[in-house]
Design a protein around this motif. Structure first.
Motif, PDB file in Angstrom:
ATOM      1  N   MET A   1       0.836  -1.211   0.000  1.00  0.00           N
ATOM      2  CA  MET A   1       0.000   0.000   0.000  1.00  0.00           C
ATOM      3  C   MET A   1       0.867   1.256   0.000  1.00  0.00           C
ATOM      4  N   LYS A   2       1.960   1.208   0.802  1.00  0.00           N
ATOM      5  CA  LYS A   2       2.860   2.348   0.879  1.00  0.00           C
ATOM      6  C   LYS A   2       3.554   2.600  -0.452  1.00  0.00           C
ATOM      7  N   ILE A   3       3.911   1.526  -1.149  1.00  0.00           N
ATOM      8  CA  ILE A   3       4.596   1.658  -2.435  1.00  0.00           C
ATOM      9  C   ILE A   3       3.675   2.300  -3.467  1.00  0.00           C
ATOM     10  N   THR A   4       2.415   1.888  -3.493  1.00  0.00           N
ATOM     11  CA  THR A   4       1.474   2.474  -4.454  1.00  0.00           C
ATOM     12  C   THR A   4       1.235   3.949  -4.147  1.00  0.00           C
ATOM     13  N   ARG A   5       1.175   4.322  -2.878  1.00  0.00           N
ATOM     14  CA  ARG A   5       1.003   5.730  -2.513  1.00  0.00           C
ATOM     15  C   ARG A   5       2.173   6.562  -3.003  1.00  0.00           C
ATOM     16  N   GLN A   6       3.382   6.060  -2.844  1.00  0.00           N
ATOM     17  CA  GLN A   6       4.557   6.797  -3.297  1.00  0.00           C
ATOM     18  C   GLN A   6       4.604   6.888  -4.824  1.00  0.00           C
ATOM     19  N   LYS A   7       4.120   5.863  -5.503  1.00  0.00           N
ATOM     20  CA  LYS A   7       4.074   5.899  -6.974  1.00  0.00           C
ATOM     21  C   LYS A   7       3.124   6.993  -7.450  1.00  0.00           C
ATOM     22  N   HIS A   8       1.965   7.056  -6.805  1.00  0.00           N
ATOM     23  CA  HIS A   8       1.008   8.109  -7.165  1.00  0.00           C
ATOM     24  C   HIS A   8       1.574   9.493  -6.869  1.00  0.00           C
ATOM     25  N   ALA A   9       2.231   9.608  -5.722  1.00  0.00           N
ATOM     26  CA  ALA A   9       2.829  10.893  -5.361  1.00  0.00           C
ATOM     27  C   ALA A   9       3.907  11.299  -6.361  1.00  0.00           C
ATOM     28  N   LYS A  10       4.707  10.352  -6.784  1.00  0.00           N
ATOM     29  CA  LYS A  10       5.767  10.634  -7.762  1.00  0.00           C
ATOM     30  C   LYS A  10       5.174  11.070  -9.094  1.00  0.00           C
ATOM     31  N   LYS A  11       4.097  10.433  -9.499  1.00  0.00           N
ATOM     32  CA  LYS A  11       3.428  10.782 -10.757  1.00  0.00           C
ATOM     33  C   LYS A  11       2.837  12.191 -10.689  1.00  0.00           C
ATOM     34  N   HIS A  12       2.155  12.493  -9.583  1.00  0.00           N
ATOM     35  CA  HIS A  12       1.554  13.813  -9.442  1.00  0.00           C
ATOM     36  C   HIS A  12       2.619  14.903  -9.354  1.00  0.00           C
ATOM     37  N   LEU A  13       3.697  14.622  -8.620  1.00  0.00           N
ATOM     38  CA  LEU A  13       4.786  15.599  -8.518  1.00  0.00           C
ATOM     39  C   LEU A  13       5.416  15.884  -9.878  1.00  0.00           C
TER      40      LEU A  13
ATOM     41  N   TYR B   1       7.709  10.736   1.950  1.00  0.00           N
ATOM     42  CA  TYR B   1       6.567  10.532   1.057  1.00  0.00           C
ATOM     43  C   TYR B   1       6.753  11.260  -0.279  1.00  0.00           C
ATOM     44  N   LEU B   2       7.260  12.482  -0.232  1.00  0.00           N
ATOM     45  CA  LEU B   2       7.459  13.260  -1.460  1.00  0.00           C
ATOM     46  C   LEU B   2       8.820  13.000  -2.103  1.00  0.00           C
ATOM     47  N   MET B   3       9.651  12.214  -1.424  1.00  0.00           N
ATOM     48  CA  MET B   3      10.972  11.845  -1.963  1.00  0.00           C
ATOM     49  C   MET B   3      11.797  13.081  -2.328  1.00  0.00           C
ATOM     50  N   GLY B   4      11.797  14.032  -1.404  1.00  0.00           N
ATOM     51  CA  GLY B   4      12.552  15.255  -1.630  1.00  0.00           C
ATOM     52  C   GLY B   4      12.530  16.147  -0.404  1.00  0.00           C
ATOM     53  N   GLU B   5      13.326  17.203  -0.451  1.00  0.00           N
ATOM     54  CA  GLU B   5      13.415  18.142   0.671  1.00  0.00           C
ATOM     55  C   GLU B   5      12.134  18.962   0.774  1.00  0.00           C
ATOM     56  N   THR B   6      11.673  19.169   1.998  1.00  0.00           N
ATOM     57  CA  THR B   6      10.443  19.922   2.227  1.00  0.00           C
ATOM     58  C   THR B   6      10.677  21.024   3.249  1.00  0.00           C
TER      59      THR B   6
END
Length: 247
Positions: free
Chosen positions: A1-13, A52-57
């Motif tokens: 579930m966590k992997i799919t959430r990060q995939k969606h986040a990466k796509k939206h970003l 979650y966003l795979m980057g600096e925030t």
């Protein structure tokens, strides 16, 4: 579930990055409802958001949000502590504070030039944000952080820019910079200086001084004439007295 959430986040970003210039560090504007939801879900925002966003925030808020949390009292004391640890961004409400939702909306006006994310649990605020193109929206559901998919308004705007019907905010800024480099756009301060130079006329004080000088010269000339008349009168009186003595 966590992997799919990060995939969606990466796509939206990727969509926001390519179409609206969103970049790291991601600036996330938090309101009181989001802070309260994070507190209830025991979510460590500073740790989980970068993962979650795979980057600096950067966690950000505004003075209006902090003021709102203070007025709400003890029930939102924990949310206020979370918000106080965020970076405070300057909002336009210096004199009179407004509600947190109204303040966050003002921060993303004019095409969201600072590329803010809006993090909120307020449904009314979320609907208003979705009506503005290019603003990433975040919320918490089932104790997990979610980056919402691009809204229909955002997708339609990106397609219009791609087809050449509209110009994105990023392109407008680059065009403005190119014009300034080429000297096609003049600095407004220079325009003001030029206008002031055109308006400036002869100094009225200098005119007054000139008038005084003319008055002084006229008065001196009249005094000289009077002296000459006196001298002539004296000479004629002498001549007459000499004739009388001779007779």
């Amino acid at each position: 579930m966590k992997i799919t959430r990060q995939k969606h986040a990466k796509k939206h970003l990727g969509f926001f990055r390519n179409n609206f210039g969103v970049r790291e560090p991601y600036q996330i504007l938090l309101d009181g409802t989001f802070c309260q939801a994070a507190l209830r879900g025991r979510i460590q925002l500073r740790e989980q958001l970068p993962r979650y966003l795979m980057g600096e925030t950067q966690l950000c808020t505004t003075r209006c949000v902090l003021k709102e949390l203070e007025t709400l009292g003890k029930d939102l004391y924990g949310a206020k502590l979370i918000a106080q640890k965020c970076q405070v961004r300057n909002c336009p409400h210096f004199k009179n504070s407004v509600s947190g939702s109204e303040c966050l909306l003002s921060m993303v006006e004019d095409g969201n030039p600072h590329h803010y994310f809006v993090a909120t649990q307020d449904q009314n605020l979320s609907m208003k944000v979705k009506k503005k193109p290019g603003i990433p929206l975040m919320f918490i559901i089932q104790n997990t952080i979610v980056l919402d998919k691009p809204s229909p308004k955002t997708i339609a705007f990106a397609k219009a820019v791609e087809s050449g019907q509209l110009v994105s905010g990023q392109e407008k800024q680059s065009i403005k910079q190119l014009k300034e480099e080429q000297g096609l756009v003049k600095d407004p301060e220079q325009r003001r200086k030029k206008k002031r130079r055109k308006i400036s006329g002869p100094n009225p004080l200098s005119c007054l001084k000139k008038k005084k000088k003319t008055q002084d010269t006229n008065s001196s000339a009249s005094e000289k004439k009077r002296k000459r008349k006196r001298i002539r009168n004296r000479s004629t009186s002498k001549v007459l007295s000499e004739k009388q003595n001779a007779g």
